[in-house]
Design a protein around this motif. Structure first.
Motif, PDB file in Angstrom:
ATOM      1  N   SER A  25     -21.250 -10.177 -67.140  1.00  0.00           N
ATOM      2  CA  SER A  25     -20.608  -8.884 -67.357  1.00  0.00           C
ATOM      3  C   SER A  25     -20.053  -8.387 -66.022  1.00  0.00           C
ATOM      4  CB  SER A  25     -21.623  -7.878 -67.911  1.00  0.00           C
ATOM      5  OG  SER A  25     -21.065  -6.580 -67.977  1.00  0.00           O
ATOM      6  N   VAL A  26     -18.763  -8.075 -66.012  1.00  0.00           N
ATOM      7  CA  VAL A  26     -18.100  -7.613 -64.790  1.00  0.00           C
ATOM      8  C   VAL A  26     -17.479  -6.240 -65.056  1.00  0.00           C
ATOM      9  CG1 VAL A  26     -16.305  -8.081 -63.079  1.00  0.00           C
ATOM     10  CG2 VAL A  26     -17.588  -9.985 -64.101  1.00  0.00           C
ATOM     11  N   THR A  27     -17.920  -5.267 -64.293  1.00  0.00           N
ATOM     12  CA  THR A  27     -17.327  -3.928 -64.355  1.00  0.00           C
ATOM     13  C   THR A  27     -16.416  -3.760 -63.147  1.00  0.00           C
ATOM     14  OG1 THR A  27     -19.266  -3.015 -65.481  1.00  0.00           O
ATOM     15  CG2 THR A  27     -17.780  -1.445 -64.404  1.00  0.00           C
ATOM     16  N   TRP A  28     -15.179  -3.308 -63.404  1.00  0.00           N
ATOM     17  CA  TRP A  28     -14.207  -3.213 -62.325  1.00  0.00           C
ATOM     18  C   TRP A  28     -13.287  -2.014 -62.544  1.00  0.00           C
ATOM     19  CZ3 TRP A  28      -8.885  -4.276 -63.447  1.00  0.00           C
ATOM     20  CH2 TRP A  28      -8.661  -4.726 -64.758  1.00  0.00           C
ATOM     21  N   ARG A  29     -12.625  -1.610 -61.468  1.00  0.00           N
ATOM     22  CA  ARG A  29     -11.698  -0.465 -61.495  1.00  0.00           C
ATOM     23  C   ARG A  29     -10.300  -0.972 -61.181  1.00  0.00           C
ATOM     24  NH1 ARG A  29     -13.886   2.531 -57.659  1.00  0.00           N
ATOM     25  NH2 ARG A  29     -15.195   3.784 -59.051  1.00  0.00           N
ATOM     26  N   ASN A  30      -9.323  -0.589 -62.007  1.00  0.00           N
ATOM     27  CA  ASN A  30      -7.960  -1.071 -61.790  1.00  0.00           C
ATOM     28  C   ASN A  30      -7.201  -0.190 -60.791  1.00  0.00           C
ATOM     29  OD1 ASN A  30      -6.978   1.183 -63.158  1.00  0.00           O
ATOM     30  ND2 ASN A  30      -6.595   0.076 -65.080  1.00  0.00           N
ATOM     31  N   ALA A  31      -5.935  -0.506 -60.578  1.00  0.00           N
ATOM     32  CA  ALA A  31      -5.137   0.175 -59.558  1.00  0.00           C
ATOM     33  C   ALA A  31      -4.959   1.661 -59.831  1.00  0.00           C
ATOM     34  CB  ALA A  31      -3.764  -0.496 -59.439  1.00  0.00           C
ATOM     35  N   THR A  32      -5.087   2.079 -61.092  1.00  0.00           N
ATOM     36  CA  THR A  32      -4.917   3.495 -61.434  1.00  0.00           C
ATOM     37  C   THR A  32      -6.241   4.244 -61.488  1.00  0.00           C
ATOM     38  OG1 THR A  32      -5.002   3.027 -63.817  1.00  0.00           O
ATOM     39  CG2 THR A  32      -2.836   2.957 -62.757  1.00  0.00           C
ATOM     40  N   GLY A  33      -7.339   3.538 -61.155  1.00  0.00           N
ATOM     41  CA  GLY A  33      -8.647   4.201 -61.118  1.00  0.00           C
ATOM     42  C   GLY A  33      -9.436   4.125 -62.399  1.00  0.00           C
ATOM     43  N   VAL A  34      -8.919   3.401 -63.384  1.00  0.00           N
ATOM     44  CA  VAL A  34      -9.615   3.287 -64.667  1.00  0.00           C
ATOM     45  C   VAL A  34     -10.659   2.165 -64.584  1.00  0.00           C
ATOM     46  CG1 VAL A  34      -9.366   2.797 -67.126  1.00  0.00           C
ATOM     47  CG2 VAL A  34      -7.615   4.137 -65.928  1.00  0.00           C
ATOM     48  N   GLU A  35     -11.890   2.484 -65.046  1.00  0.00           N
ATOM     49  CA  GLU A  35     -12.958   1.494 -65.042  1.00  0.00           C
ATOM     50  C   GLU A  35     -13.060   0.808 -66.400  1.00  0.00           C
ATOM     51  OE1 GLU A  35     -16.750   2.875 -63.757  1.00  0.00           O
ATOM     52  OE2 GLU A  35     -15.944   3.926 -61.994  1.00  0.00           O
ATOM     53  N   GLN A  36     -13.412  -0.474 -66.372  1.00  0.00           N
ATOM     54  CA  GLN A  36     -13.676  -1.176 -67.615  1.00  0.00           C
ATOM     55  C   GLN A  36     -14.662  -2.314 -67.355  1.00  0.00           C
ATOM     56  OE1 GLN A  36      -9.392  -2.608 -68.082  1.00  0.00           O
ATOM     57  NE2 GLN A  36     -10.509  -4.358 -68.953  1.00  0.00           N
ATOM     58  N   THR A  37     -15.297  -2.754 -68.436  1.00  0.00           N
ATOM     59  CA  THR A  37     -16.280  -3.832 -68.352  1.00  0.00           C
ATOM     60  C   THR A  37     -15.858  -4.973 -69.255  1.00  0.00           C
ATOM     61  OG1 THR A  37     -18.096  -2.307 -67.862  1.00  0.00           O
ATOM     62  CG2 THR A  37     -18.693  -4.481 -68.720  1.00  0.00           C
ATOM     63  N   ASP A  38     -15.859  -6.177 -68.704  1.00  0.00           N
ATOM     64  CA  ASP A  38     -15.540  -7.382 -69.474  1.00  0.00           C
ATOM     65  C   ASP A  38     -16.742  -8.313 -69.457  1.00  0.00           C
ATOM     66  OD1 ASP A  38     -12.811  -6.694 -69.998  1.00  0.00           O
ATOM     67  OD2 ASP A  38     -12.324  -7.234 -67.935  1.00  0.00           O
ATOM     68  N   VAL A  39     -17.022  -8.910 -70.598  1.00  0.00           N
ATOM     69  CA  VAL A  39     -18.081  -9.904 -70.685  1.00  0.00           C
ATOM     70  C   VAL A  39     -17.411 -11.260 -70.884  1.00  0.00           C
ATOM     71  CG1 VAL A  39     -20.112 -10.680 -71.947  1.00  0.00           C
ATOM     72  CG2 VAL A  39     -19.695  -8.235 -71.631  1.00  0.00           C
ATOM     73  N   THR A  40     -17.824 -12.243 -70.075  1.00  0.00           N
ATOM     74  CA  THR A  40     -17.118 -13.519 -70.061  1.00  0.00           C
ATOM     75  C   THR A  40     -18.086 -14.695 -70.115  1.00  0.00           C
ATOM     76  OG1 THR A  40     -15.481 -14.820 -68.816  1.00  0.00           O
ATOM     77  CG2 THR A  40     -17.113 -13.617 -67.532  1.00  0.00           C
ATOM     78  N   ASP A  41     -17.573 -15.836 -70.562  1.00  0.00           N
ATOM     79  CA  ASP A  41     -18.375 -17.069 -70.603  1.00  0.00           C
ATOM     80  C   ASP A  41     -18.477 -17.712 -69.221  1.00  0.00           C
ATOM     81  OD1 ASP A  41     -18.689 -17.253 -73.564  1.00  0.00           O
ATOM     82  OD2 ASP A  41     -16.502 -17.345 -73.467  1.00  0.00           O
ATOM     83  N   GLU A  42     -17.367 -17.684 -68.488  1.00  0.00           N
ATOM     84  CA  GLU A  42     -17.306 -18.362 -67.191  1.00  0.00           C
ATOM     85  C   GLU A  42     -16.876 -17.364 -66.111  1.00  0.00           C
ATOM     86  OE1 GLU A  42     -18.093 -21.609 -66.943  1.00  0.00           O
ATOM     87  OE2 GLU A  42     -18.257 -21.950 -69.101  1.00  0.00           O
ATOM     88  N   LEU A  43     -17.594 -17.380 -64.987  1.00  0.00           N
ATOM     89  CA  LEU A  43     -17.261 -16.517 -63.856  1.00  0.00           C
ATOM     90  C   LEU A  43     -16.960 -17.400 -62.653  1.00  0.00           C
ATOM     91  CD1 LEU A  43     -17.038 -13.712 -62.524  1.00  0.00           C
ATOM     92  CD2 LEU A  43     -19.502 -13.861 -62.048  1.00  0.00           C
ATOM     93  N   TYR A  44     -15.738 -17.286 -62.142  1.00  0.00           N
ATOM     94  CA  TYR A  44     -15.301 -18.091 -60.994  1.00  0.00           C
ATOM     95  C   TYR A  44     -15.135 -17.186 -59.778  1.00  0.00           C
ATOM     96  CZ  TYR A  44     -14.089 -21.758 -64.390  1.00  0.00           C
ATOM     97  OH  TYR A  44     -14.125 -22.712 -65.382  1.00  0.00           O
ATOM     98  N   LEU A  45     -15.781 -17.546 -58.677  1.00  0.00           N
ATOM     99  CA  LEU A  45     -15.653 -16.805 -57.427  1.00  0.00           C
ATOM    100  C   LEU A  45     -14.804 -17.643 -56.475  1.00  0.00           C
ATOM    101  CD1 LEU A  45     -19.371 -15.662 -56.980  1.00  0.00           C
ATOM    102  CD2 LEU A  45     -17.545 -14.580 -58.321  1.00  0.00           C
ATOM    103  N   THR A  46     -13.625 -17.133 -56.116  1.00  0.00           N
ATOM    104  CA  THR A  46     -12.707 -17.901 -55.264  1.00  0.00           C
ATOM    105  C   THR A  46     -12.391 -17.173 -53.962  1.00  0.00           C
ATOM    106  OG1 THR A  46     -10.673 -16.987 -56.241  1.00  0.00           O
ATOM    107  CG2 THR A  46     -11.662 -18.894 -57.339  1.00  0.00           C
ATOM    108  N   ILE A  47     -13.191 -16.170 -53.624  1.00  0.00           N
ATOM    109  CA  ILE A  47     -12.999 -15.444 -52.373  1.00  0.00           C
ATOM    110  C   ILE A  47     -13.602 -16.247 -51.225  1.00  0.00           C
ATOM    111  CG2 ILE A  47     -12.964 -13.219 -53.547  1.00  0.00           C
ATOM    112  CD1 ILE A  47     -15.843 -12.796 -52.733  1.00  0.00           C
TER     113      ILE A  47
END
Length: 452
Positions: A248-270
């Protein structure tokens, strides 16, 4: 439909996102900056086109070439000009043409007669028993002697890794050398056998350097366009949680709106050093803590534009690399307007100077105006440039290129252990599997399905 979230919109993250999308998965790519592509940035001003990060891409296979054309970049692709075939290496304060073949090695003033005979002796080299890993410097000196280390490998490593061959791992930073030794004892014979085997399999593709008419940034821009709304820029990740076998990933977009997405695969490429700042579950952060020790030396890239009449050197090559033995401030310089067309206005030239790295990190930590002054001094002294440049852009990368130093297998083992412990979590980036732009593309694409 399987879902995936990619955190990081550098070239690895963008390529991975598009590969996942093409494989039919629901994808979201989250990038904290306002622009995708990471270190790939093209600057345009006053008729000059300069690269702030990587300057070219090495195309190593038909599959990678096909990937680029599949992005619609075929009409933009630029190979180096004919004049860019020469490579220079500094010796005794003068740029000398680097040998490109057997005949060149015999005649080059870079090496003494004794060093040239040592190269012949390498044909009879044997690998010591029980040797598992060693520094690149030790490996090269053992096979080819100190002169080849000082005036071939050291400047080459400075140009590729901005690194120190005494610290880099031969087995991890340049695996082809280690593989050749494992196969034949002699690196030269091992490389010849590898080339012959490729020809026997009908693999005749010759790698080449590449850029684009609008600069290297055309590449991430093209992938971003393919991703469309799946790419979210200026996105801030607020929390990451593991819920059973999903994430589960909770994030804020460019306009300040928060949302939560639940996903099968999480890739970290930083980058590996940025993983500690992600709001990951404590157990994941702890498992990845070793990766903060990967060295990333600072590098400054300085683009300088001059009137052609103000530079004495013919600039008839790719650029010049500078050995540490020469005791100069610069790691090397590219003759950018000789390398690719359209990089400078008519009658002008563009040069790119690199400073800092593992060799002299303190230089890249100076104020931009001081860095520019040092770069101009190097160009004036080594290329016969006179006066001040009419165009200048300084870009500093405080943590530029991950160093595959001796002991790097510890980091790779920790990455593998983390992925095994947390199903659905994947780590990719230039700290794993190769630092070049082309290799990052290949690694990202093939994390989903074979490239080509």
């Amino acid at each position: 439909m399987k879902s995936a979230i990619v955190i990081g919109g550098g070239i690895t993250g963008l390529t991975l996102g598009w590969a996942l999308q093409r494989a039919g998965k629901s994808v979201r790519v989250l990038e904290k900056s306002a622009q995708g592509g990471g270190a790939i940035r093209t600057l345009r001003r006053d008729g000059y086109l300069a690269e702030a990060g990587p300057n070219s891409l090495l195309v190593t296979s038909p599959a990678l070439e096909s990937f680029l054309r599949g992005l619609g970049l075929g009409p933009q692709m630029l190979k180096p000009t004919e004049s860019a075939k020469k490579r220079y290496i500094l010796k005794d304060d003068e740029f000398v043409v680097a040998p490109m073949g057997g005949g060149g090695i015999i005649s080059t003033p870079l090496f003494s007669t004794g060093a040239k005979f040592r190269l012949v002796g390498e044909l009879f080299a044997k690998k010591p028993s029980g040797l598992l890993e060693e520094s690149l410097a030790s490996f090269v000196e053992r096979h080819f002697g100190p002169e080849v280390l000082d005036y071939a490998v050291n400047p080459f490593v400075g140009g590729i890794y901005a690194g120190d061959p005494r610290k880099l791992s031969a087995q991890h930073a340049f695996p082809m050398l280690a593989e050749a030794e494992n196969d034949s004892g002699s690196v030269i014979i091992g490389m010849i056998k590898k080339r012959r085997a490729k020809h026997a399999r009908g693999e005749t593709f010759k790698p080449y350097s590449l850029s684009f008419r609008d600069g290297l940034q055309a590449l991430p821009d093209a992938i971003a366009a393919k991703l469309g709304p799946a790419l979210n820029l200026s996105a801030e990740v607020l929390s990451i949680e593991q819920i059973d076998s999903r994430w589960s990933v909770t994030w804020r977009n460019a306009t300040g709106v928060e949302q939560t997405d639940v996903t099968d695969e999480l890739y970290l490429t930083i980058p590996s050093f940025a993983l500690a700042d992600l709001p990951l579950p404590d157990k994941v952060t702890e498992s990845l803590s070793l990766l903060t020790e990967i060295e990333y030396p600072p590098v400054a890239s300085v683009a300088l534009g001059f009137d052609r009449s103000k530079v004495a050197h013919p600039l008839d090559g790719f650029g010049g690399l500078i050995p540490e033995m020469e005791d100069r401030a610069a790691l090397g310089m590219l003759f950018s307007s000789s390398l690719f067309t359209g990089r400078a206005p008519d009658g002008k030239v563009l040069l790119t100077v690199f400073l800092g790295g593992a060799r002299q990190p303190e230089i890249a930590q100076k104020a931009p105006e001081e860095i520019q002054e040092i770069a101009v001094h190097e160009v004036n002294h080594l290329l016969g440039a006179t006066g001040k440049p009419e165009f200048a852009e300084v870009t500093v990368w405080p943590r530029a290129i991950p160093q595959y130093n001796v002991g790097y297998s510890d980091f790779l083992d920790q990455i593998a252990a983390t992925e095994n412990a947390f199903p659905g979590l994947h780590l990719l980036g230039n700290y794993r599997g190769g630092i070049s732009v082309g290799q990052c593309i290949i690694n990202a694409a093939e994390a989903v399905e074979p490239l080509g």
